[in-house]
Structures are given as C-alpha cells and as structure tokens.
Design a protein around this motif. Sequence first.
Motif, PDB file in Angstrom:
ATOM      1  N   LEU A 122      -7.453  17.535  29.160  1.00  8.96           N
ATOM      2  CA  LEU A 122      -7.294  16.241  29.830  1.00  8.96           C
ATOM      3  C   LEU A 122      -7.985  16.231  31.195  1.00  8.96           C
ATOM      4  CD1 LEU A 122      -3.550  15.350  29.001  1.00  8.96           C
ATOM      5  CD2 LEU A 122      -5.632  14.488  27.897  1.00  8.96           C
ATOM      6  N   ALA A 123      -9.069  16.965  31.316  1.00 14.31           N
ATOM      7  CA  ALA A 123      -9.760  17.059  32.612  1.00 14.31           C
ATOM      8  C   ALA A 123     -10.248  15.703  33.098  1.00 14.31           C
ATOM      9  CB  ALA A 123     -10.931  18.042  32.510  1.00 14.31           C
ATOM     10  N   SER A 124     -10.804  14.891  32.200  1.00 13.32           N
ATOM     11  CA  SER A 124     -11.297  13.574  32.615  1.00 13.32           C
ATOM     12  C   SER A 124     -10.147  12.655  33.002  1.00 13.32           C
ATOM     13  CB  SER A 124     -12.116  12.948  31.483  1.00 13.32           C
ATOM     14  OG  SER A 124     -13.271  13.701  31.214  1.00 13.32           O
ATOM     15  N   LEU A 125      -9.029  12.787  32.323  1.00  9.50           N
ATOM     16  CA  LEU A 125      -7.857  11.988  32.679  1.00  9.50           C
ATOM     17  C   LEU A 125      -7.306  12.430  34.042  1.00  9.50           C
ATOM     18  CD1 LEU A 125      -5.934   9.739  31.904  1.00  9.50           C
ATOM     19  CD2 LEU A 125      -4.627  11.388  30.556  1.00  9.50           C
ATOM     20  N   LYS A 126      -7.403  13.714  34.339  1.00  6.09           N
ATOM     21  CA  LYS A 126      -7.001  14.200  35.670  1.00  6.09           C
ATOM     22  C   LYS A 126      -7.812  13.493  36.752  1.00  6.09           C
ATOM     23  CE  LYS A 126      -7.704  18.129  38.767  1.00  6.09           C
ATOM     24  NZ  LYS A 126      -6.645  17.838  39.722  1.00  6.09           N
ATOM     25  N   THR A 127      -9.112  13.296  36.507  1.00  2.00           N
ATOM     26  CA  THR A 127      -9.954  12.605  37.489  1.00  2.00           C
ATOM     27  C   THR A 127      -9.438  11.193  37.736  1.00  2.00           C
ATOM     28  OG1 THR A 127     -11.889  13.904  36.825  1.00  2.00           O
ATOM     29  CG2 THR A 127     -12.298  11.852  38.017  1.00  2.00           C
ATOM     30  N   LEU A 128      -9.065  10.487  36.668  1.00  4.43           N
ATOM     31  CA  LEU A 128      -8.490   9.146  36.830  1.00  4.43           C
ATOM     32  C   LEU A 128      -7.191   9.215  37.622  1.00  4.43           C
ATOM     33  CD1 LEU A 128      -9.027   7.526  33.294  1.00  4.43           C
ATOM     34  CD2 LEU A 128     -10.436   7.289  35.338  1.00  4.43           C
ATOM     35  N   PHE A 129      -6.365  10.223  37.323  1.00  4.52           N
ATOM     36  CA  PHE A 129      -5.098  10.414  38.036  1.00  4.52           C
ATOM     37  C   PHE A 129      -5.360  10.661  39.514  1.00  4.52           C
ATOM     38  CE2 PHE A 129      -1.592  13.055  39.572  1.00  4.52           C
ATOM     39  CZ  PHE A 129      -0.464  12.392  39.087  1.00  4.52           C
ATOM     40  N   ASN A 293     -22.337   1.747  24.122  1.00  5.06           N
ATOM     41  CA  ASN A 293     -21.708   2.524  23.071  1.00  5.06           C
ATOM     42  C   ASN A 293     -21.113   3.794  23.661  1.00  5.06           C
ATOM     43  OD1 ASN A 293     -22.492   0.769  20.957  1.00  5.06           O
ATOM     44  ND2 ASN A 293     -24.533   1.674  20.955  1.00  5.06           N
ATOM     45  N   PRO A 294     -19.930   4.210  23.205  1.00  7.55           N
ATOM     46  CA  PRO A 294     -19.366   5.464  23.716  1.00  7.55           C
ATOM     47  C   PRO A 294     -20.180   6.662  23.260  1.00  7.55           C
ATOM     48  CG  PRO A 294     -18.016   4.591  21.911  1.00  7.55           C
ATOM     49  CD  PRO A 294     -19.037   3.545  22.229  1.00  7.55           C
ATOM     50  N   SER A 295     -20.254   7.646  24.115  1.00  6.31           N
ATOM     51  CA  SER A 295     -20.887   8.901  23.715  1.00  6.31           C
ATOM     52  C   SER A 295     -19.994   9.603  22.702  1.00  6.31           C
ATOM     53  CB  SER A 295     -21.092   9.800  24.929  1.00  6.31           C
ATOM     54  OG  SER A 295     -19.821  10.167  25.477  1.00  6.31           O
ATOM     55  N   GLN A 296     -20.523  10.596  22.038  1.00 11.67           N
ATOM     56  CA  GLN A 296     -19.684  11.411  21.184  1.00 11.67           C
ATOM     57  C   GLN A 296     -18.845  12.344  22.053  1.00 11.67           C
ATOM     58  OE1 GLN A 296     -22.541  13.155  18.318  1.00 11.67           O
ATOM     59  NE2 GLN A 296     -21.637  11.756  16.808  1.00 11.67           N
ATOM     60  N   TYR A 297     -17.698  12.741  21.530  1.00  5.09           N
ATOM     61  CA  TYR A 297     -16.864  13.686  22.260  1.00  5.09           C
ATOM     62  C   TYR A 297     -17.066  15.076  21.656  1.00  5.09           C
ATOM     63  CZ  TYR A 297     -13.311  14.721  18.710  1.00  5.09           C
ATOM     64  OH  TYR A 297     -12.667  15.190  17.600  1.00  5.09           O
ATOM     65  N   THR A 298     -16.626  16.093  22.358  1.00  9.16           N
ATOM     66  CA  THR A 298     -16.768  17.464  21.889  1.00  9.16           C
ATOM     67  C   THR A 298     -15.432  17.989  21.377  1.00  9.16           C
ATOM     68  OG1 THR A 298     -18.532  17.897  23.478  1.00  9.16           O
ATOM     69  CG2 THR A 298     -17.439  19.807  22.507  1.00  9.16           C
ATOM     70  N   ASN A 299     -15.410  18.395  20.114  1.00  8.54           N
ATOM     71  CA  ASN A 299     -14.210  18.996  19.548  1.00  8.54           C
ATOM     72  C   ASN A 299     -14.003  20.362  20.195  1.00  8.54           C
ATOM     73  OD1 ASN A 299     -12.426  20.521  17.851  1.00  8.54           O
ATOM     74  ND2 ASN A 299     -12.805  19.078  16.196  1.00  8.54           N
ATOM     75  N   ALA A 352      -4.984  20.020  20.625  1.00  2.00           N
ATOM     76  CA  ALA A 352      -6.130  20.179  21.526  1.00  2.00           C
ATOM     77  C   ALA A 352      -7.199  19.135  21.235  1.00  2.00           C
ATOM     78  CB  ALA A 352      -6.705  21.586  21.392  1.00  2.00           C
ATOM     79  N   ASP A 353      -7.473  18.913  19.961  1.00  3.59           N
ATOM     80  CA  ASP A 353      -8.476  17.924  19.578  1.00  3.59           C
ATOM     81  C   ASP A 353      -8.012  16.518  19.941  1.00  3.59           C
ATOM     82  OD1 ASP A 353     -10.901  17.010  18.291  1.00  3.59           O
ATOM     83  OD2 ASP A 353      -9.648  16.380  16.611  1.00  3.59           O
ATOM     84  N   LEU A 354      -6.740  16.222  19.728  1.00 11.57           N
ATOM     85  CA  LEU A 354      -6.206  14.896  20.058  1.00 11.57           C
ATOM     86  C   LEU A 354      -6.278  14.631  21.559  1.00 11.57           C
ATOM     87  CD1 LEU A 354      -3.112  14.984  17.683  1.00 11.57           C
ATOM     88  CD2 LEU A 354      -5.061  13.426  17.474  1.00 11.57           C
ATOM     89  N   MET A 355      -5.956  15.629  22.366  1.00  4.50           N
ATOM     90  CA  MET A 355      -6.025  15.470  23.821  1.00  4.50           C
ATOM     91  C   MET A 355      -7.472  15.237  24.274  1.00  4.50           C
ATOM     92  SD  MET A 355      -2.925  15.592  25.143  1.00  4.50           S
ATOM     93  CE  MET A 355      -2.598  14.488  23.752  1.00  4.50           C
ATOM     94  N   ALA A 356      -8.422  15.918  23.632  1.00  7.83           N
ATOM     95  CA  ALA A 356      -9.833  15.725  23.977  1.00  7.83           C
ATOM     96  C   ALA A 356     -10.269  14.299  23.663  1.00  7.83           C
ATOM     97  CB  ALA A 356     -10.695  16.734  23.221  1.00  7.83           C
TER      98      ALA A 356
END
Length: 484
Positions: A122-129, A293-299, A352-356
């Motif tokens: 959740l690193a990107s969500l931490k940035t929002l926080f 368009n959203p970028s792809q995410y990394t599993n 882990a995948d869901l959080m990503a």
Amino acid sequence: MTKVNASRREFLRVSSALSASGIIGSASIPFALNLATMGSAAAQTSTGGYKALICLFLYGANDHANTVLATDSTSWNQYTTVRTTNEAGSIALPPVGSNGGVIPITPTSAQSGRSFALHPNLASLKTLFDNGRAAIVSNVGPLIVPTTLQQYKAASVPLPPKLFSHNDQQSLWQAYAPEGATYGWGGRMGDMLASTNAYPVFTAISVSGNAVFLAGRNVNQYQVSGSGAVPIGGLTGALFGSTAGGNPLKNIITADNPNLFQKEHAAVTNRAINAQSLLSPAMAPAGATGVPNPSQYTNPNNGASATNGLAAQLQTVARIIAGRSALGAQRQVFFVSLGGFDTHDFQRTAHADLMARLSHALTYFDGVMSNLQGTDMRNQVTLFTASDFGRTFTSNGDGTDHGWGAHHFVVGGAVKGNNIYGDFPVTGLKHSLDVGSGSLLPQISVDQYGATLANWFGISNSQINDIFPNIVNFSNRNLGFMSS
C-alpha cells in the motif's frame, strides 16, 4: 381468458405495492427496468456545486489486521505471536525496515503508546495518506446500538442479524437488512437529491453489476459496463446483414400496445434507448483525448504486469463525472468493487495481490481527479471502502475466517486525511473487543460512517435520520473525517 383492462397508472400502483411488500424489490429489477426514473429535465435546486460519492466494496471480507497494523512493541509482539504459524502459509508480515516490511504511517492525532503501519503493497496509498487525501476509520461494522462485550455475550441489547454470513452482511452493510433487502443507503441518498439532477436516472450508477446499495425507494440504479452505457443490440449498424434493419426493430420493441405488460415494456425500452443516447455522448472518451487509460499494475507475487479491473471501473466513473455538465448532474452516487477477499486459504499471496491492485487503482483515480479535463475535482469526489466484515485475528494455518469489525479507507480532497479516526483496538486476543478468535466487536457503526459521508454530500440531519434508522442510538453522528 378474461382480458385485463387496466390503466398504466393502475399497473404502476400495483407494482409499487409489490415492491414495498418485498415481492418485487428494486434491487433485483433487471437493467432495463431500472430506468424507470428516466424523465424530462427536472427543476434543479442549489446544492453548492457538484459532488460524487463512490462506494468501493471489497467482496469476500478484507483482512483488516494485515491492512492497517499497530507496530508499537507490545502490539507487534502480539501480532507476530498469533499470526506466525508453523505452516508454510504463515500470514504474519515482515516488520518495519525489513525487506518487504510493513510501511510506517504517522497519524496527525497520536494514540498514546501506539504506532502504525500499512501493508507493504500500500505504498501509493501511504502517499495519499501522508498528503492528507486519505484517512483510516478504525473498527467499523454493523451495530444497532452501542454494544459492549458483556452485552454481546448476554444478548442483552439488539444485535445485527445473521452475523458472520457473507451474503447477509454484504446486504447489511449496504442496506441495513440481511439478504433480501430492497433498498440501500446509497439509493436513499439518491432519493433525497435526485431532484437536483436534470435526469434522475443518472443519480445512482453501478459499474459493477447489481448492488442493493444503490437501490432507492424512488431512484433505481443505472448499470453501465466498462465502456459506458449498455446499448440495445441491433438498433445501429447491420442487423442480419441489413443496415436498414435498425429502425424496424426499434419500432417493434417500442410500439404502443393495448396489453398492459407489453405497453409498459415498450415504455421502459424507450427510456433505455433515450438514456443510452444521452449518456454515451456525454461521457469523456477513454485515452489521451479524454480520461487517461490506467497503467498496468505489478503483481507482487510474480512481478508480472497485468490489467487492473478496479482501475478500469474507476476510469468509467471518471468518464461519467467528466460529463456532469452535459448531463445536468449535481449529485451522483457510484458503486465499484474488487472481489477475492475471502482468504480462508493462501492469504498471504492472495491478499498481497489485492492490496497492490487497491493501492494502484486509488492512486490512479486520485491522479485523474486532480486534472479531469483541466479541473481539479478531488474536493468534490469522495471514495470510501466497505466490505462484508473483518476477519479473525487468529490464523487457520494459511488464512483467516469470518469476523465482524474492520478498518476502512476514505479517499478524496475533502477528507481530513493523514489520520486514524476511532480508537484503534488492542492487538491480540481475549481483550474487551474480542468476540472470538480476535474478531472485533465494532466501536463505530456503519450508520455513523455513512452519516458522516451523507452530511458532506448535502443530506440534512432529518434526512440522515430517515436514511440511517439506527443513527439516533449513537451520540456521535459525525465522526469528523470530512471537511465542510
């Protein structure tokens, strides 16, 4: 057979009675019938500008204890003791500072002796926080009245029905009642504010199939696909090889008919055609000329890049929000979802995948809202999470089981972010909120959570009392995580 000779008004009266009785629920009406609120432009009232509220439902029950964690030494020792097992699928996460360890966060309001962290993905969500656009609301769940552990065990106060059941608790979160409920609190907010929209049919919109959350007493949800409004096949282009076939087909399916049911079907079909013709051109295009368009995410489990379906849903929401002026919309409620959270097995890799995916999608949406066709919409759009229930603190070996209370995220520019709302519960077992296996007795009710969002959305206190029937039982009806 006796010919039925009744007016359309009579048919609608009977249909309404059936709906109210629960025989026909608005949440279960098919897509086309959910266009019944389509009409001519309604008189708009002043609501202080456009606002959108988005429910992100995490289907299956998110493991909150591996999403937001207490990391002070006492809490972390309890966490690692209980969640580390001898199984290969041990669900304990690595500590702060280690490779792949949990990510520390520092809430604005300190909770004495406690420190906190988020899941490693959740690193990107931490940035929002950290930037004040995301908050955590701790230990939320369905409650009828404030309840202590002793009252729960003695059943001396009214308790939510059918606890720990997926379908029933999904419905209870969205619609106050177990499976079979006919309207939800998103739809009821739509009822209160639909008159501010030129076309009430676009008040409550689902990008994730049928959801009782969006079903109102008067407003019915409008369901769209990832590409937008769902057209009726055959009305455009070639029909059985003929480009001239569309108009005759339209005449057939929309023709007036003396039979009451056929007559109503034709009227609803007309409304469906009209709605699609309004929404499709109003939506911003997807891609470089519209909503990026959203970028792809990394599993995180295999390093592979993949399409994030949640981000795609949020792109559709953004495209509709971009068309708000063309649609004459002042208030809109949306529903999106992410499934796969029923992690009885293989939790560490699955979660882990869901959080990503969650972090990637929320960050993408925040970026889009920051510059939606040249306008920063973040103060006008709020997203919140919901889920069936929390999960047990104990592990079943490589997963967790059904619980009750859970922590949730609220994201947007109007959120008083960088903070945790509510007293974060004790970490461990056999404490004053442990109803069994570390499952949490909620200390914040869904009614309080929803009422705080509704207040920001422009719902009056008296209307909130109507929408959230149990809010009168709680002294704190506004949790303070939203700006005025």
